[in-house]
Design a protein around this motif. Sequence first.
Motif, PDB file in Angstrom:
ATOM      1  N   LYS A  56      -1.736   8.047   0.681  1.00 34.42           N
ATOM      2  CA  LYS A  56      -2.114   9.048  -0.193  1.00 34.42           C
ATOM      3  C   LYS A  56      -2.782  10.167   0.507  1.00 34.42           C
ATOM      4  O   LYS A  56      -3.853   9.586   1.413  1.00 34.42           O
ATOM      5  N   ASN A  84      -1.211  -1.062  -4.081  1.00 38.78           N
ATOM      6  CA  ASN A  84      -0.333  -0.903  -5.275  1.00 38.78           C
ATOM      7  C   ASN A  84      -0.497  -1.807  -6.530  1.00 38.78           C
ATOM      8  O   ASN A  84      -0.352  -1.539  -7.506  1.00 38.78           O
ATOM      9  N   MET A  85      -1.238  -2.718  -5.996  1.00 39.83           N
ATOM     10  CA  MET A  85      -1.660  -3.923  -7.026  1.00 39.83           C
ATOM     11  C   MET A  85      -3.080  -4.403  -6.375  1.00 39.83           C
ATOM     12  O   MET A  85      -3.504  -5.264  -5.766  1.00 39.83           O
ATOM     13  N   ARG A 117      -4.837   4.641   2.478  1.00 37.55           N
ATOM     14  CA  ARG A 117      -3.774   3.631   2.087  1.00 37.55           C
ATOM     15  C   ARG A 117      -4.544   3.178   0.786  1.00 37.55           C
ATOM     16  O   ARG A 117      -5.474   2.235   0.827  1.00 37.55           O
ATOM     17  N   PHE A 120       0.926  -1.246  -0.231  1.00 37.56           N
ATOM     18  CA  PHE A 120       0.017   0.075  -0.013  1.00 37.56           C
ATOM     19  C   PHE A 120       0.850   1.330  -0.064  1.00 37.56           C
ATOM     20  O   PHE A 120       1.869   1.260   0.425  1.00 37.56           O
ATOM     21  N   THR A 121       0.294   2.408  -0.611  1.00 35.14           N
ATOM     22  CA  THR A 121       0.995   3.717  -0.352  1.00 35.14           C
ATOM     23  C   THR A 121       0.034   4.711   0.141  1.00 35.14           C
ATOM     24  O   THR A 121      -1.089   4.638  -0.017  1.00 35.14           O
ATOM     25  N   ASN A 139      -7.015  -4.148  -0.408  1.00 32.19           N
ATOM     26  CA  ASN A 139      -6.300  -4.047  -1.975  1.00 32.19           C
ATOM     27  C   ASN A 139      -7.345  -4.341  -3.033  1.00 32.19           C
ATOM     28  O   ASN A 139      -6.976  -4.781  -4.059  1.00 32.19           O
TER      29      ASN A 139
END
Length: 245
Positions: A134, A211-212, A208, A131-132, A243
């Motif tokens: 943001k 990313n995929m 969070r 996760f990133t 996710n």
Amino acid sequence: MGRAFEYRKAAKLKRWGAMSRIFPKLGRMITVAAREGGPDPEMNPKLRTAILNAKAQNMPKENIEAAIKRAQGKDAADIKEIAYEAKGPYGTLMFIECATDNPTRTVANVRAVLSRNGGELLTSGSLDFMFTRKAVFEFDDDGSVDLEELELELIDFGLEELERDKVPQESGEDKPIVRIYGEYAAFGELGRALEERGVAITKASLQRVPNMPLELDDAQMDEVSTLIDKLEEDEDVQVVYTNLS
């Protein structure tokens, strides 16, 4: 997370609002923010955001003021923000963010819900690269804002992406919105830039973002949605990030 999930989410939040079940969660967010950065929303971006989100759920003004005042009391110091990492059915991954005065109780409750619904807790740090963080803002897409001009102006304030979307409503109609993604560290600056340009922000958060992103079919999504609902029924759980695409 998909239109069906967003519709269920909107319906659930409306029920919570009517029953005042969501207000204690919002109150804790306000109290924690006021304790950490002070009681003045103008000087405390985190508090300003918490108040904005509370107003979006029709939390009464007196409740908001009471939550800010609680930040000065001794009980507020006992509230801790904790994020648990978990795995759910079909490869779903989750960050479960909590605000609690009793971490032992909270982790026991979270673990029990996960185990009953095909999930399990993971070791802290397991999902760091999945996760990133943001800064995310939303506002109604009513045509009053020149989006191309706004996008150009906000790049210097940490803007990464601006997108149009539609959010399902209980009436059956979709509400057009604009969603802005920015750098995690630019949350305060980006929010202030939007306010200075007269943009009426309806939602602001530090999210969070996966990313995929994971795609599930309807049956799988329904099962995972049930797990998320069960987790968020706990008064200590503030939000669950997944996710899911």
